[in-house]
Write a protein that holds these residues in place. Structure first.
Motif, PDB file in Angstrom:
ATOM      1  N   LYS A   1       0.827  -1.187   0.000  1.00 14.73           N
ATOM      2  CA  LYS A   1       0.000   0.000   0.000  1.00 14.73           C
ATOM      3  C   LYS A   1       0.868   1.246   0.000  1.00 14.73           C
ATOM      4  O   LYS A   1       1.102   1.870   1.027  1.00 14.73           O
ATOM      5  N   ASN A   2       1.371   1.579  -1.186  1.00 12.80           N
ATOM      6  CA  ASN A   2       2.067   2.852  -1.314  1.00 12.80           C
ATOM      7  C   ASN A   2       1.783   3.421  -2.696  1.00 12.80           C
ATOM      8  O   ASN A   2       1.066   2.816  -3.495  1.00 12.80           O
ATOM      9  N   GLU A   3       2.321   4.579  -2.945  1.00 12.33           N
ATOM     10  CA  GLU A   3       1.966   5.278  -4.172  1.00 12.33           C
ATOM     11  C   GLU A   3       2.376   4.505  -5.424  1.00 12.33           C
ATOM     12  O   GLU A   3       1.688   4.493  -6.425  1.00 12.33           O
ATOM     13  N   ARG A   4       3.508   3.819  -5.342  1.00 14.25           N
ATOM     14  CA  ARG A   4       4.005   3.109  -6.514  1.00 14.25           C
ATOM     15  C   ARG A   4       3.199   1.833  -6.819  1.00 14.25           C
ATOM     16  O   ARG A   4       3.004   1.478  -7.980  1.00 14.25           O
ATOM     17  N   TRP A   5       2.722   1.150  -5.791  1.00 15.36           N
ATOM     18  CA  TRP A   5       2.212  -0.211  -6.008  1.00 15.36           C
ATOM     19  C   TRP A   5       0.767  -0.455  -5.622  1.00 15.36           C
ATOM     20  O   TRP A   5       0.284  -1.588  -5.763  1.00 15.36           O
ATOM     21  N   ASP A   6       0.083   0.491  -5.127  1.00 12.10           N
ATOM     22  CA  ASP A   6      -1.276   0.259  -4.626  1.00 12.10           C
ATOM     23  C   ASP A   6      -2.112  -0.543  -5.634  1.00 12.10           C
ATOM     24  O   ASP A   6      -2.212  -0.171  -6.804  1.00 12.10           O
ATOM     25  N   GLY A   7      -2.664  -1.658  -5.185  1.00 11.41           N
ATOM     26  CA  GLY A   7      -3.559  -2.452  -6.020  1.00 11.41           C
ATOM     27  C   GLY A   7      -2.874  -3.471  -6.918  1.00 11.41           C
ATOM     28  O   GLY A   7      -3.546  -4.268  -7.578  1.00 11.41           O
ATOM     29  N   ILE A   8      -1.554  -3.472  -6.957  1.00  8.92           N
ATOM     30  CA  ILE A   8      -0.840  -4.410  -7.841  1.00  8.92           C
ATOM     31  C   ILE A   8      -0.455  -5.668  -7.058  1.00  8.92           C
ATOM     32  O   ILE A   8       0.245  -5.591  -6.058  1.00  8.92           O
ATOM     33  N   PRO A   9      -0.922  -6.852  -7.518  1.00  6.85           N
ATOM     34  CA  PRO A   9      -0.589  -8.065  -6.773  1.00  6.85           C
ATOM     35  C   PRO A   9       0.853  -8.531  -6.985  1.00  6.85           C
ATOM     36  O   PRO A   9       1.343  -8.531  -8.111  1.00  6.85           O
ATOM     37  N   PHE A  10       1.478  -8.890  -5.908  1.00  2.51           N
ATOM     38  CA  PHE A  10       2.759  -9.594  -5.949  1.00  2.51           C
ATOM     39  C   PHE A  10       2.434 -11.019  -5.503  1.00  2.51           C
ATOM     40  O   PHE A  10       2.082 -11.233  -4.346  1.00  2.51           O
ATOM     41  N   ILE A  11       2.500 -11.948  -6.442  1.00  2.56           N
ATOM     42  CA  ILE A  11       2.110 -13.323  -6.110  1.00  2.56           C
ATOM     43  C   ILE A  11       3.374 -14.147  -5.885  1.00  2.56           C
ATOM     44  O   ILE A  11       4.201 -14.277  -6.787  1.00  2.56           O
ATOM     45  N   LEU A  12       3.522 -14.655  -4.673  1.00  4.14           N
ATOM     46  CA  LEU A  12       4.689 -15.467  -4.345  1.00  4.14           C
ATOM     47  C   LEU A  12       4.249 -16.927  -4.288  1.00  4.14           C
ATOM     48  O   LEU A  12       3.202 -17.236  -3.684  1.00  4.14           O
ATOM     49  N   LYS A  13       5.020 -17.802  -4.916  1.00  4.20           N
ATOM     50  CA  LYS A  13       4.654 -19.228  -4.961  1.00  4.20           C
ATOM     51  C   LYS A  13       5.889 -20.053  -4.651  1.00  4.20           C
ATOM     52  O   LYS A  13       6.955 -19.790  -5.206  1.00  4.20           O
ATOM     53  N   CYS A  14       5.740 -21.048  -3.801  1.00  6.59           N
ATOM     54  CA  CYS A  14       6.897 -21.908  -3.551  1.00  6.59           C
ATOM     55  C   CYS A  14       6.435 -23.303  -3.201  1.00  6.59           C
ATOM     56  O   CYS A  14       5.397 -23.482  -2.561  1.00  6.59           O
ATOM     57  N   GLY A  15       7.198 -24.280  -3.636  1.00  6.26           N
ATOM     58  CA  GLY A  15       6.799 -25.636  -3.313  1.00  6.26           C
ATOM     59  C   GLY A  15       7.899 -26.648  -3.509  1.00  6.26           C
ATOM     60  O   GLY A  15       8.801 -26.467  -4.323  1.00  6.26           O
ATOM     61  N   LYS A  16       7.782 -27.703  -2.730  1.00  8.56           N
ATOM     62  CA  LYS A  16       8.689 -28.851  -2.848  1.00  8.56           C
ATOM     63  C   LYS A  16       7.980 -29.938  -3.635  1.00  8.56           C
ATOM     64  O   LYS A  16       6.756 -29.944  -3.748  1.00  8.56           O
ATOM     65  N   ALA A  17       8.773 -30.893  -4.135  1.00  9.97           N
ATOM     66  CA  ALA A  17       8.232 -32.061  -4.843  1.00  9.97           C
ATOM     67  C   ALA A  17       7.354 -31.630  -6.020  1.00  9.97           C
ATOM     68  O   ALA A  17       6.286 -32.185  -6.242  1.00  9.97           O
ATOM     69  N   LEU A  18       7.823 -30.652  -6.774  1.00  6.49           N
ATOM     70  CA  LEU A  18       7.104 -30.243  -7.979  1.00  6.49           C
ATOM     71  C   LEU A  18       7.836 -30.804  -9.208  1.00  6.49           C
ATOM     72  O   LEU A  18       8.720 -31.634  -9.084  1.00  6.49           O
ATOM     73  N   ASP A  19       7.436 -30.331 -10.396  1.00 15.40           N
ATOM     74  CA  ASP A  19       7.967 -30.942 -11.623  1.00 15.40           C
ATOM     75  C   ASP A  19       9.401 -30.555 -11.969  1.00 15.40           C
ATOM     76  O   ASP A  19      10.040 -31.214 -12.778  1.00 15.40           O
ATOM     77  N   GLN A  20       9.910 -29.456 -11.420  1.00 16.41           N
ATOM     78  CA  GLN A  20      11.248 -29.020 -11.833  1.00 16.41           C
ATOM     79  C   GLN A  20      11.851 -28.074 -10.811  1.00 16.41           C
ATOM     80  O   GLN A  20      11.176 -27.613  -9.896  1.00 16.41           O
ATOM     81  N   GLN A  21      13.155 -27.786 -11.006  1.00 20.30           N
ATOM     82  CA  GLN A  21      13.792 -26.764 -10.185  1.00 20.30           C
ATOM     83  C   GLN A  21      13.713 -25.450 -10.946  1.00 20.30           C
ATOM     84  O   GLN A  21      14.104 -25.385 -12.110  1.00 20.30           O
ATOM     85  N   LYS A  22      13.190 -24.419 -10.318  1.00 25.24           N
ATOM     86  CA  LYS A  22      13.131 -23.127 -10.983  1.00 25.24           C
ATOM     87  C   LYS A  22      12.859 -22.019  -9.973  1.00 25.24           C
ATOM     88  O   LYS A  22      11.964 -22.128  -9.145  1.00 25.24           O
TER      89      LYS A  22
END
Ligand code: BG6
Length: 480
Positions: free
Chosen positions: A318-339
């Protein structure tokens, strides 16, 4: 001066982290003549190991070419080992005697770096014992601390307060090894040294940001440790959130560590605590062919565990530069690849005149195969006038063929030796980071009402992920 000496004491020297990361990183620096003169390493741990055995364990984890064998031998000659306890004065006095013995022949300043590759249960007594018995009286003292730094706001503060009784903030280096990765270190340069990125880096031009971490391996017997923490603490609260702050921060006044970290803290403070509606949790089951065990089959894991091994969360700044813009963070083990990658998806072109345009994307691939690439529209070459997607592609393997990218730990240990704290986590930063996650973690763990979605070992992501990211504004095949 040439008479100064430096000793690095590695605590937890017989543990996996030390053999896998710390010693190889120190050798990497040695090999490139980046260690200070009159340098030695003292390993310290509980197990009584013969020095020769210890050295052969160190060298078995180091890759050295034939030409490097001689250097490796020289490096091993600088290593000694002392066994002792983490909560006993006598032990620390012995450690100190060993360090004194090494430094006594040098008449200049005597610097000491203490690398705590230790389980959290002994952090506090060890840091206290070091201060009391092994602290250099004439030289710099630097204490390197590894995560976990607590489990929530309160336990992290307790730990911080206990450390602060003996160590000044200025002496403490909290490692987040993602801050030592080449492409994470590149983010500030991309943003602040390129006029065109600087110009569009805001809510007017950026639609959403995705930061992804995937691993193709499960907990591999580390389930006992992992179950107490879960993927949110293991990866998201530290590694991914650090990347987020660098993507989102304002330009610091200078590159000085305090200026940089001031800006990072401001970003964290502008993020509201996560709620259950902001997250998707998953836990891996066995692979469809039955060859890979599910999380609940790991010996250390309780059979009814609801600990997530996958998490996706949407953050709003919540600031002037980013208000309303989603930052989606995703992380997981035992998935299809390393990335691990950062993907910035830009807004639609206003007043578009072309059919089926796709959104521009800037991707910074952290690993494997470091790259920066930009998806953009280009005229289909030839007589057609169709706009098609193409890529501006800076793949490191092609562009920087002869450059070896250093391991994150090499970069960070070098920073410690140089006294540069810009890539380490400050106490108030840690506090602000925990505040974002603590209410959610308490909700998940206290009430256990949120059952993670089960996904198969090796799956691309839990089934619910597409709907989740779409709900937060990401368009996978972003044509309009
Ligand atoms: C560590 C986590 O901090 O990071 C591990 O505890 C994870 O669970 C590791 O595997 C990933 O680091 P890297 O450098 O291999 O991406």
């Amino acid at each position: 001066s040439a008479k100064d000496s430096t000793v690095v004491v590695v605590l937890g020297a017989s543990g996996d982290l030390a053999f896998k990361k710390t010693y190889p990183a120190l050798f990497g620096l040695y090999k490139n003549s980046l260690l200070p003169q009159n340098f030695s390493i003292v390993g310290y741990a509980r197990s009584a190991i013969e020095l020769a055995d210890f050295k052969s364990r160190v060298s078995s984890r180091i890759k050295a070419s034939d030409e490097e064998k001689k250097l490796l031998q020289e490096f091993l000659d600088k290593c000694t080992y002392v066994s002792g306890k983490y909560d006993e004065a006598e032990s620390f006095k012995r450690l100190n005697a060993a360090v004194d013995e090494i430094q006594k022949s040098f008449t200049g300043r005597k610097h000491r770096v203490f690398y705590m590759a230790l389980p959290p249960s002994v952090f506090i007594p060890a840091s206290q014992g070091l201060k009391e018995w092994v602290y250099a009286s004439d030289g710099n003292n630097r204490l390197i601390v590894e995560k976990p730094f607590g489990k929530d706001t309160e336990s992290s503060r307790e730990l911080a307060n206990a450390l602060a009784q003996h160590w000044k903030e200025d002496e403490i280096y909290r490692i987040d090894h993602y801050l030592g990765k080449e492409m994470v270190k590149n983010l500030m340069i991309l943003r602040f040294a390129n006029v065109f990125f600087g110009a569009v880096w805001n809510r007017q031009y950026i639609h959403n940001v995705q930061i992804t971490f995937k691993e193709p391996i499960g907990t591999q017997g580390r389930g006992g440790y992992f179950d107490e923490f879960g993927i949110i603490r293991d990866i998201m609260q530290n590694h991914l959130l650090q990347i987020l702050t660098i993507v989102a921060m304002e330009k610091p006044v200078t590159l000085d560590a305090e200026d940089v970290r001031n800006e990072k803290v401001k970003v964290l403070r502008a993020i509201s605590p996560l709620t259950v509606d902001d997250v998707l949790l998953g836990q891996y089951g066995p692979s469809p062919d039955g060859k890979e065990e599910g999380y609940l089959d790991d010996k250390g894991v309780p059979k009814d565990s609801v600990t997530p091994t996958f998490a996706a969360a949407a953050f709003y700044i919540k600031n002037e530069r980013w208000d309303g813009i989603p930052f989606i963070l995703k992380c997981g083990k035992a998935l299809d690849q390393q990335k691990t990658e950062v993907r910035i998806q830009f807004q639609d072109v206003p007043g578009n005149i072309y059919p089926s345009l796709k959104r521009n994307e800037l991707v910074v691939r952290v690993q494997p195969e470091e790259a920066v690439y930009m998806k953009f529209m280009n005229k289909q070459p030839g007589l057609s006038s169709t706009a098609v997607t193409s890529e501006l592609d800076l793949s490191y393997a092609r562009r920087y063929k002869d450059v070896k990218i250093s391991d994150a730990y090499e970069s960070l240990i070098l920073d410690v030796l140089n006294g540069d704290k810009a890539n380490f986590v400050r106490d108030d930063e840690l506090d602000a980071a925990w505040k974002i996650f603590t209410p959610l973690l308490h909700e998940i763990e206290g009430k256990k009402t949120i059952k993670p979605e089960i996904y198969a070992f090796g799956q691309r992501a839990p089934d619910g992920l597409s709907a989740f990211v779409e709900k937060h504004g990401f368009r996978r095949d972003a044509a309009y």
